[in-house]
Design a protein around this motif. Sequence first.
Motif, PDB file in Angstrom:
ATOM      1  N   PHE A  14      -1.622  -1.144  -4.031  1.00 33.02           N
ATOM      2  CA  PHE A  14      -2.547  -0.348  -3.694  1.00 33.02           C
ATOM      3  C   PHE A  14      -2.066   1.069  -3.369  1.00 33.02           C
ATOM      4  O   PHE A  14      -1.288   1.444  -3.020  1.00 33.02           O
ATOM      5  N   TYR A  70     -11.670   2.352   1.762  1.00 36.84           N
ATOM      6  CA  TYR A  70     -10.691   3.451   3.133  1.00 36.84           C
ATOM      7  C   TYR A  70     -10.935   3.822   4.608  1.00 36.84           C
ATOM      8  O   TYR A  70     -10.468   3.933   5.439  1.00 36.84           O
ATOM      9  N   THR A  97      -2.386   4.674   6.589  1.00 32.55           N
ATOM     10  CA  THR A  97      -2.435   3.171   5.653  1.00 32.55           C
ATOM     11  C   THR A  97      -2.180   2.640   6.024  1.00 32.55           C
ATOM     12  O   THR A  97      -2.853   1.345   6.247  1.00 32.55           O
ATOM     13  N   VAL A 142     -11.010  -5.044   1.129  1.00 33.08           N
ATOM     14  CA  VAL A 142      -9.589  -4.754   0.486  1.00 33.08           C
ATOM     15  C   VAL A 142      -8.655  -6.196  -0.029  1.00 33.08           C
ATOM     16  O   VAL A 142      -8.825  -6.301  -1.343  1.00 33.08           O
ATOM     17  N   ILE A 185      -7.152   2.607  -3.071  1.00 32.86           N
ATOM     18  CA  ILE A 185      -8.304   1.804  -2.493  1.00 32.86           C
ATOM     19  C   ILE A 185      -9.558   2.710  -3.250  1.00 32.86           C
ATOM     20  O   ILE A 185      -9.696   3.884  -3.092  1.00 32.86           O
ATOM     21  N   LEU A 202       0.731  -1.205  -0.350  1.00 32.40           N
ATOM     22  CA  LEU A 202      -0.117  -0.437  -0.330  1.00 32.40           C
ATOM     23  C   LEU A 202       1.015   1.597   0.023  1.00 32.40           C
ATOM     24  O   LEU A 202       1.406   0.988   1.186  1.00 32.40           O
TER      25      LEU A 202
END
Length: 100
Positions: free
Chosen positions: A53, A82, A14, A90, A77, A6
């Motif tokens: 992502f 999110y 995140t 996810v 995402i 990510l």
Amino acid sequence: MRKIILLCSAGMSTSMLVKKMKEAAAADNYACEIEAFPMSEAKAKASDADIIFLGPQVRFSKDKVAEQCPGRPVEVIDMKLYGRMDGKGVIARAKQALGD
């Protein structure tokens, strides 16, 4: 084992999502390694990922990341996932994109 990366502005929010994703993956017995990094480390940290992502706040960088990490799927995402820190959602998207 899948490697999921990510990328976001600084890695703070995140990293919370990563924790939720790891919990969801463990509950689903999905073997994966999940890490979060700031955008500045995209090429160094994500070039060997199975999927990358991007946090919604850096969605404009999708083409740049795809160029830096050729042959790797790069997805943004979903903002709802999110915002809810929906790790399960996810992970489901990663599995779908990777055909797992």
